[in-house]
Design a protein around this motif. Structure first.
Motif, PDB file in Angstrom:
ATOM      1  N   VAL A  50      -2.297   4.296  20.315  1.00 49.57           N
ATOM      2  CA  VAL A  50      -2.404   5.354  21.320  1.00 49.57           C
ATOM      3  C   VAL A  50      -3.822   5.905  21.290  1.00 49.57           C
ATOM      4  O   VAL A  50      -4.534   5.768  20.288  1.00 49.57           O
TER       5      VAL A  50
ATOM      6  N   HIS B 129       2.441   5.442  25.987  1.00 47.89           N
ATOM      7  CA  HIS B 129       2.759   6.470  25.002  1.00 47.89           C
ATOM      8  C   HIS B 129       1.475   7.198  24.596  1.00 47.89           C
ATOM      9  O   HIS B 129       0.393   6.608  24.590  1.00 47.89           O
TER      10      HIS B 129
ATOM     11  N   MET C 157       5.020  11.932  26.930  1.00 48.46           N
ATOM     12  CA  MET C 157       4.948  10.510  26.618  1.00 48.46           C
ATOM     13  C   MET C 157       4.931  10.233  25.111  1.00 48.46           C
ATOM     14  O   MET C 157       4.752   9.099  24.700  1.00 48.46           O
ATOM     15  N   LEU C 158       5.149  11.261  24.294  1.00 52.15           N
ATOM     16  CA  LEU C 158       5.500  11.046  22.887  1.00 52.15           C
ATOM     17  C   LEU C 158       7.008  11.308  22.812  1.00 52.15           C
ATOM     18  O   LEU C 158       7.796  10.474  23.221  1.00 52.15           O
ATOM     19  N   ARG C 159       7.401  12.488  22.385  1.00 55.55           N
ATOM     20  CA  ARG C 159       8.810  12.867  22.445  1.00 55.55           C
ATOM     21  C   ARG C 159       8.936  14.387  22.513  1.00 55.55           C
ATOM     22  O   ARG C 159       9.942  14.969  22.112  1.00 55.55           O
TER      23      ARG C 159
ATOM     24  N   HIS D 279       6.367   6.236  32.558  1.00 50.54           N
ATOM     25  CA  HIS D 279       6.044   4.812  32.444  1.00 50.54           C
ATOM     26  C   HIS D 279       5.997   4.171  33.825  1.00 50.54           C
ATOM     27  O   HIS D 279       5.152   3.306  34.092  1.00 50.54           O
TER      28      HIS D 279
ATOM     29  N   HIS E 157      10.246  10.927  30.877  1.00 56.24           N
ATOM     30  CA  HIS E 157       9.394  10.049  30.062  1.00 56.24           C
ATOM     31  C   HIS E 157       9.360   8.641  30.662  1.00 56.24           C
ATOM     32  O   HIS E 157       8.282   8.049  30.815  1.00 56.24           O
TER      33      HIS E 157
END
Length: 607
Positions: free
Chosen positions: A383, A283, A289-291, A277, A273
């Motif tokens: 987002v 995000h 790029m969220l979780r 970046h 992740h």
């Protein structure tokens, strides 16, 4: 997963079944073969892998005693585990790009000829291979400074949360010694992260990614490292290991790493992740790029084990249940220099995009490398949920697109169409980016300038290009004028004097009657630098190359005879933007703002 060598790789797949006799023997019931050709993408910059240690570091990472006895927790083990994590990133990304029909492309690593560590046979036989290099970097900070509780990102009361990133950036820059203007992509593992069981906090750890000047940097701690695989043979066991996390010795990160395989997910996935970046990904609404990396294991195993996080007993893994890169991340990667393939077509070196308001509330977007996609952010959205892709039509890139407010609003959900502001972000195939903070204002009458002269009783209308620089410096004042040579046809531009130092201070336009117009200030180098125009051949200004960021760093003039002035100002500052008016329009003036130096710049165009 298999290790591919440059050239042809012949792979054999053996069929086996516990229900059939002979299935476990050396004489398989059925075998299939596939040949995979691998061409190393040596034309793209590598993602560098680095392990950062304090100057007095013992060179160990957190692990339970049984793990330490079985595989060790020293620097050599850390290098093997980090290398395997990076290979998992690479394989996962290549598969995601392929599923998005963008080719099997992924970032590459700098490699070194070393004893193979990625499969157990290489280690046993001492076979040499070209494998991803892991740089070992010593910081000038002590172990106590790196593990300072005030620098711990997970400490809610920490006063120096961002300092580990600065420490890593300084150490990496000192190690690689890159020159100004040279980009470096580095993903760092902080070896000295440590679970403080008394404070219930991981010290010496920060999960951050972004840039420090020309250095694109991601950092992450080593507190989950014990759960990583060290070879290809250990991938499936590592992602199905249900050993409970013993918080007497290692961290249960965010209470989502209650077992060994979940800790591997968190460590490998969260570091990926941050590496996202590093590559410029923000995000997203879903994906890495969220979780969603808490499901990273599903891309490498057929069945999921029991999860302490969801209390699920696991079961068969389907493609729809896997972690993914978001579609927008994949589109960004396709245009990123680290993802270029040897057979990709050559692109125009100018990757920038420019926005030109024109008649009827339209905005022309021009990109020499072609427009890739456009993100729409109605007011209140952090987002992106709505975007437009511009694929190549029959192999031809779309270098010019025309946007209207109505077209963009129609793309938004009904409940978002009434927002007062609409931000858009446009990407080019060359990796360029243009953010327009308020598209409604750009395509409105605020971008037009009524001229009191010209053909017709009402004169002409000029349009301001999208402004470069933020015009937010203290004391910033607007500057704008139409060239005298356009207002008075008997006047000719004879020379331009540029005033500059570490940034761009201003420029003065001189005409054949010795009159002049000053944009900005006469600062910087005394007397400035002069660029003479060829009056006899009717030379005029057709555009500008501008380097800008927060302010204007440097300017270069482009002329009708194909000449270019030197770049005046900081030639390595900001990012480059080429201001060439759309076809059918002429450059007739300059606009912008100036404080201590020029902090905003655009041009005036008219038909």
């Amino acid at each position: 997963m298999v290790y591919l060598m440059p050239g042809a790789n012949r792979l054999r797949f053996d069929f086996s079944s516990p229900k059939l006799a002979n299935s476990g023997s050396s004489n398989p019931i059925h075998s299939s073969y596939i040949t995979v050709h691998m061409v190393p993408p040596m034309n793209s910059p590598p993602l560098q892998l680095a392990i950062l240690l304090a100057k007095d570091s013992p060179g160990t990472f957190d692990a339970v005693p049984a793990r330490i006895e079985r595989e060790g927790n020293g620097l050599d083990t850390a290098i093997r585990k980090f290398r395997m994590a990076a290979y998992l990133w690479q394989a996962f990304t290549a598969e995601q790009m392929f599923r998005n029909k963008l080719g099997r492309r992924a970032f590459r690593f700098e490699e070194e000829w070393t004893t193979g560590t990625c499969n157990q046979r290489d280690r046993e036989m001492g076979t040499m291979r070209s494998e991803a290099r892991v740089h070992v970097i010593r910081s000038d900070k002590t172990l106590a400074e790196i593990r300072d509780m005030e620098r711990a990102q997970q400490n809610p009361n920490a006063t120096k949360k961002g300092e580990l990133y600065d420490i890593a950036a300084e150490a990496v820059k000192n190690y690689f010694q890159t020159l100004p203007g040279q980009k470096q992509y580095v993903s760092v593992l902080i070896m000295d992260s440590h679970w403080d069981a008394a404070a219930k906090t991981v010290v010496g750890h920060a999960a951050l990614g972004g840039n420090a000047g020309d250095l694109q940097l991601a950092i992450f701690g080593s507190h989950c490292l014990q759960s990583y695989p060290t070879s290809f043979e250990e991938i499936a066991p590592a992602f199905t290991d249900c050993t409970p996390t013993d918080t007497n010795w290692v961290a249960n990160d965010c209470n989502e790493a209650g077992s060994s395989w979940e800790a591997a997910n968190i460590g490998i996935g969260a570091h990926l992740h941050e590496t996202g970046h590093l590559f410029g990904c923000p995000h997203q609404e879903s994906g890495v790029m969220l979780r969603d990396y808490v499901r990273l294991n599903r891309s490498f195993v057929a069945r999921e084990a029991y999860s302490t996080r969801t209390k699920s007993k696991g079961g068969l893994v389907l493609e729809a249940d896997e972690c993914t890169w978001h579609r927008l991340d994949c589109l960004r990667f396709k245009s990123h220099p680290c993802f270029r393939l040897p057979n990709d077509p050559l692109l125009n070196p100018d990757a920038s995009l420019q926005a030109w308001p024109v008649e009827d509330g339209k905005v022309q977007i021009i990109a020499p490398t072609g427009v890739s996609y456009l993100e729409i952010f109605p007011e209140g959205d952090d987002v992106c949920h709505t975007w437009i892709e511009y694929p190549a039509e029959k192999g031809t890139l779309q270098r010019i697109i025309v946007l209207t407010e109505k077209e963009l609003l129609n793309r938004l959900p009904e409940n978002k169409r009434q927002s007062s502001k609409m931000q858009i972000s446009i990407k080019s195939h060359g990796g360029g980016n243009l953010d327009i903070a308020d598209f409604r204002t750009l395509c409105s009458k605020a971008s037009a300038l009524k001229l009191s002269f010209g053909p017709g009783p009402l004169g002409q209308t000029a349009f301001r290009s999208y402004k470069l620089g933020l015009s937010q410096m203290e004391g910033s004042e607007p500057h704008e004028f139409v060239f005298t040579s356009f207002k008075e046809k008997n006047r000719v531009l004879s020379k331009i004097v540029f005033y500059h130092g570490l940034a761009f201070d201003g420029m003065e336009f001189f005409y054949d009657d010795n009159s002049s117009q000053l944009f900005g200030k006469r600062g910087g180098k005394a007397g400035g630098d002069t660029f003479d125009m060829d009056i006899r051949r009717g030379e005029c200004i057709t555009g500008f190359l501008v380097r800008s960021g927060f302010w204007i760093d440097a300017v270069q003039v482009l002329t009708s005879l194909g000449r270019k002035s030197p770049i005046y100002g900081n030639a390595h500052g900001g990012s480059p933007h080429t201001l060439l008016p759309p076809r059918g329009y002429n450059l007739v003036g300059v606009s912008g703002s100036c404080a201590a130096w020029v902090d905003g710049f655009s041009v005036l165009i008219t038909k």
